[in-house]
Design an enzyme around this catalytic site. Structure first.
Site, PDB file in Angstrom:
ATOM      1  N   LYS A 169       0.844  -1.200   0.000  1.00 17.52           N
ATOM      2  CA  LYS A 169       0.000   0.000   0.000  1.00 17.52           C
ATOM      3  C   LYS A 169       0.872   1.241   0.000  1.00 17.52           C
ATOM      4  CE  LYS A 169      -1.868   2.864   2.789  1.00 17.52           C
ATOM      5  NZ  LYS A 169      -1.836   4.094   1.984  1.00 17.52           N
ATOM      6  N   GLU A 192      10.379   1.313  10.058  1.00 14.87           N
ATOM      7  CA  GLU A 192      11.358   2.363   9.754  1.00 14.87           C
ATOM      8  C   GLU A 192      10.631   3.672  10.006  1.00 14.87           C
ATOM      9  OE1 GLU A 192      14.407   1.800   8.846  1.00 14.87           O
ATOM     10  OE2 GLU A 192      14.327  -0.296   8.226  1.00 14.87           O
ATOM     11  N   CYS A 215      13.826  10.841   6.071  1.00 19.09           N
ATOM     12  CA  CYS A 215      13.761  10.358   7.458  1.00 19.09           C
ATOM     13  C   CYS A 215      15.106  10.494   8.158  1.00 19.09           C
ATOM     14  CB  CYS A 215      13.296   8.923   7.486  1.00 19.09           C
ATOM     15  SG  CYS A 215      14.245   7.898   6.384  1.00 19.09           S
ATOM     16  N   GLU A 269      10.763  16.106  14.819  1.00 14.32           N
ATOM     17  CA  GLU A 269      10.998  16.027  13.378  1.00 14.32           C
ATOM     18  C   GLU A 269      10.100  17.027  12.643  1.00 14.32           C
ATOM     19  OE1 GLU A 269       9.569  12.421  11.384  1.00 14.32           O
ATOM     20  OE2 GLU A 269      11.544  12.301  10.467  1.00 14.32           O
TER      21      GLU A 269
HETATM   22  P1  NAD Z   1       2.491   8.346   7.826  1.00  9.71           P
HETATM   23  O1  NAD Z   1       2.782   7.527   9.013  1.00  9.71           O
HETATM   24  O2  NAD Z   1       1.443   9.381   7.912  1.00  9.71           O
HETATM   25  O3  NAD Z   1       2.037   7.419   6.607  1.00  9.71           O
HETATM   26  C1  NAD Z   1       2.816   6.349   6.157  1.00  9.71           C
HETATM   27  C2  NAD Z   1       1.910   5.325   5.525  1.00  9.71           C
HETATM   28  O4  NAD Z   1       1.058   4.795   6.514  1.00  9.71           O
HETATM   29  C3  NAD Z   1       1.015   5.845   4.423  1.00  9.71           C
HETATM   30  O5  NAD Z   1       0.927   4.883   3.386  1.00  9.71           O
HETATM   31  C4  NAD Z   1      -0.330   5.980   5.119  1.00  9.71           C
HETATM   32  O6  NAD Z   1      -1.440   5.863   4.248  1.00  9.71           O
HETATM   33  C5  NAD Z   1      -0.278   4.821   6.073  1.00  9.71           C
HETATM   34  N1  NAD Z   1      -1.155   4.946   7.235  1.00  9.71           N
HETATM   35  C6  NAD Z   1      -1.602   6.076   7.841  1.00  9.71           C
HETATM   36  N2  NAD Z   1      -2.389   5.766   8.890  1.00  9.71           N
HETATM   37  C7  NAD Z   1      -2.425   4.419   8.967  1.00  9.71           C
HETATM   38  C8  NAD Z   1      -3.035   3.498   9.856  1.00  9.71           C
HETATM   39  N3  NAD Z   1      -3.805   3.900  10.884  1.00  9.71           N
HETATM   40  N4  NAD Z   1      -2.833   2.182   9.660  1.00  9.71           N
HETATM   41  C9  NAD Z   1      -2.073   1.746   8.650  1.00  9.71           C
HETATM   42  N5  NAD Z   1      -1.472   2.566   7.753  1.00  9.71           N
HETATM   43  C10 NAD Z   1      -1.645   3.896   7.919  1.00  9.71           C
HETATM   44  O7  NAD Z   1       3.874   8.939   7.363  1.00  9.71           O
HETATM   45  P2  NAD Z   1       4.166   9.859   6.102  1.00  9.71           P
HETATM   46  O8  NAD Z   1       3.650  11.213   6.441  1.00  9.71           O
HETATM   47  O9  NAD Z   1       3.711   9.214   4.847  1.00  9.71           O
HETATM   48  O10 NAD Z   1       5.763   9.819   6.070  1.00  9.71           O
HETATM   49  C11 NAD Z   1       6.535  10.659   6.805  1.00  9.71           C
HETATM   50  C12 NAD Z   1       7.188   9.924   7.953  1.00  9.71           C
HETATM   51  O11 NAD Z   1       7.853   8.747   7.496  1.00  9.71           O
HETATM   52  C13 NAD Z   1       8.246  10.726   8.633  1.00  9.71           C
HETATM   53  O12 NAD Z   1       8.062  10.685  10.025  1.00  9.71           O
HETATM   54  C14 NAD Z   1       9.560  10.057   8.249  1.00  9.71           C
HETATM   55  O13 NAD Z   1      10.587  10.228   9.131  1.00  9.71           O
HETATM   56  C15 NAD Z   1       9.155   8.657   8.061  1.00  9.71           C
HETATM   57  N6  NAD Z   1      10.050   7.965   7.116  1.00  9.71           N
HETATM   58  C16 NAD Z   1      10.966   7.072   7.611  1.00  9.71           C
HETATM   59  C17 NAD Z   1      11.848   6.412   6.774  1.00  9.71           C
HETATM   60  C18 NAD Z   1      12.863   5.438   7.319  1.00  9.71           C
HETATM   61  O14 NAD Z   1      13.479   4.710   6.557  1.00  9.71           O
HETATM   62  N7  NAD Z   1      13.064   5.354   8.610  1.00  9.71           N
HETATM   63  C19 NAD Z   1      11.794   6.645   5.401  1.00  9.71           C
HETATM   64  C20 NAD Z   1      10.854   7.550   4.914  1.00  9.71           C
HETATM   65  C21 NAD Z   1       9.981   8.196   5.796  1.00  9.71           C
END
Ligand code: NAD
Length: 493
Positions: A179, A254, A288, A387
């Site tokens: 997803k 992650e 990230c 962050e």
């Molecule tokens: P997010 O947590 O809002 O969303 C990530 C994914 O989770 C999306 O596909 C979203 O649709 C899904 N999601 C949202 N709510 C959910 C739920 N209740 N259950 C299941 N899935 C759900 O994060 P974002 O805004 O897309 O990304 C930004 C964040 O990701 C930042 O905090 C960043 O640091 C982190 N990030 C980490 C890495 C790493 O490798 N550590 C890499 C990229 C991004």
């Protein structure tokens, strides 16, 4: 523009059960690019069942690694053949500058090639003999695919994050439901097409687009999933972990970071400025592992700030498809508002805004922001500790090594860290003292498919990439044989 209103389930394109859709926007002009299929729990159920059938009955987990590698290499070729078209799509969906998207897409193809190599090695290395303390028995440890994997990914590196999960999972012999983020779903749908053209058997990779609560949550909660791989924010990661806890799913997370960069005063100032900028302005700071907290030794603090300001002001901001642009728009209105609010908060918390934070005068549409530098940031402030996930760097001075390491480690996150000095012995010592999963010496951000990636503390659980990434999708089974011709003799003497 091509239509993206279907889901890829069991090797076929199907309309979502409720016929719902959502819009994905181009953040450089706020225009709709496409209406994308919105999956709900019934679609997720179909996708998981297809992946389950493909795992339990299909050829994929039973193929030799060398056969799976052929398909993975075809997927890599499929990406490379369409590199510029896919990179352009990524720019339109995410906003990043085109050279960065081309780099991501090349890395995504490279990731499939790398895991093709590891799939081949599995044929000879899946079983390891174990020396037991009792020679009446012999034993092996055998690696087997963990089963059906659910992957939920964010919007900052859409195709690359998909590759980091799909490639090792498929190499291991798993099947998957992927997803993508609702903000950047398009290249994942293209990946489904590429995988189908590469003759990946039906049901092995299913791509379901949709909102987090409607599609992500049912995927995380689905009892048919054996393993959940998530990249995203800490709050969502925590929810995923709770969902996984219910039926003890294997998980890897992650999550976010607030990664420190320590610059000692024997550093070359231009080199420091270059890597500080790359560490926070690349990909609009939506990284990230961005080194968003910079600790600069007092001897060069003001000089470095001056050079950093000078170079930051030169960054060309604009539509990522335009030649020479180094900073594109922030991905969405919500993220843009979040980053702008963080800048206001920094000012109210007493940090010195050296430059940036406003809207560039020449751009009246799109989610554009001038890259921002905060100096003298109070250690207890929100902007120093949380962050921001945008082009905002926070800087503080330090006096000695012990203080720098203490400040760097004083965080609930532990994804990455960087250290710069001409004294290589000091760099090595500091690198070992930093509590982070990735430490860069005299650079920040270069990432290699071969090396482990993941965080300490609240930045995550487990490691992606390299052999560690493959192990995420493998179970270990012991097979122990009784080899003696003597009776066991416990009950029957
Ligand atoms: P997010 O947590 O809002 O969303 C990530 C994914 O989770 C999306 O596909 C979203 O649709 C899904 N999601 C949202 N709510 C959910 C739920 N209740 N259950 C299941 N899935 C759900 O994060 P974002 O805004 O897309 O990304 C930004 C964040 O990701 C930042 O905090 C960043 O640091 C982190 N990030 C980490 C890495 C790493 O490798 N550590 C890499 C990229 C991004």
């Amino acid at each position: 523009m091509k239509s993206y209103d279907q889901l890829f389930i069991d090797g076929r394109w199907v309309a979502p059960g409720k016929r719902g859709s959502f819009e994905t926007l181009d953040p450089s002009n706020e225009q709709v690019i496409a209406n994308v299929a919105a999956a709900t729990s019934e679609d997720i159920d179909l996708a998981v069942k297809a992946a389950r059938r493909a795992f339990d009955e299909g050829p994929w987990p039973r193929m030799r690694g060398v056969e799976r590698a052929t398909v993975l290499r075809r997927i890599a070729r499929g990406i490379r053949d369409r590199l510029s078209e896919l990179a352009e799509l990524e720019v339109r969906d995410n906003g990043k500058p085109l050279p960065e998207a081309l780099w991501d897409l090349g890395d995504a193809a490279g990731c499939f090639e790398f895991y093709a190599g590891l799939a081949e090695q599995l044929d000879d290395h899946a079983e390891t003999p174990i020396k037991l303390s009792d020679d009446r028995f012999s034993s092996i440890a055998r690696k087997e695919p963990v089963g059906v994997a659910g992957a939920i990914i964010p919007w900052n590196f859409p195709m690359l994050m998909a590759a980091w999960k799909v490639a090792p999972a498929l190499a291991a012999g798993c099947t998957m439901v992927l997803k993508p983020s609702e903000l950047t779903p398009l290249t994942a749908l293209e990946l489904a097409d590429i995988a189908a053209a590469a003759d990946l058997p039906p049901g092995v990779l299913n791509v379901v687009t949709g909102l987090g609560k409607d599609a992500g949550a049912p995927l995380a909660e689905h009892p048919g999933i054996d393993k959940l791989a998530f990249t995203g924010s800490v709050p969502t990661g925590s929810r995923i972990m709770q969902a996984a806890a219910r039926d003890i799913k294997n998980i890897s997370l992650e999550l976010g970071g607030k990664s420190p960069f320590i610059v000692f005063d024997d550093s070359d100032i231009d080199a420091a400025v270059e890597w500080i900028m790359f560490g926070i302005f690349w990909n609009q700071g939506e990284v990230c592992s961005a080194t968003s907290r910079v600790l600069v030794q007092r001897g060069i603090y003001e000089r470095l700030l001056d050079r950093l300001e000078e170079e930051t002001r030169k960054i060309t901001i604009g539509n990522g498809l335009e030649e020479g642009v180094l900073l594109g728009p922030i991905v969405s209105r919500a993220q843009y508002d979040k980053v702008r609010e963080a800048v206001e908060r920094g000012v109210s918390e007493g940090a010195r805004l050296v430059t940036g934070g406003g809207r560039p005068a020449h751009l009246d549409r799109g989610y554009f922001m001038e890259p921002a530098i905060f100096a003298d940031v109070p250690a207890e402030s929100w902007i120093w500790n949380e962050e921001i996930f945008g082009p905002v760097v926070c800087i503080r001075p330090f006096d000695d090594e012990a203080q720098a390491v203490r400040s760097a480690n004083d965080s609930r996150f532990g994804l990455a860290a960087a250290v710069m000095s001409r004294d290589t012995v000091r760099c090595e010592r500091v690198a070992r003292a930093l509590r982070a999963g990735i430490v860069w010496i005299n650079c920040s951000q270069p990432t290699f498919t071969e090396a482990p990636w993941g965080g300490y503390k609240q930045s995550g659980i487990g490691r992606e990439l390299g052999e560690w990434g493959l192990n995420n999708y493998l179970e270990t089974k012991q097979i122990t044989r009784y080899e003696s011709d003597q009776p066991w003799g416990w009950y029957i003497k």
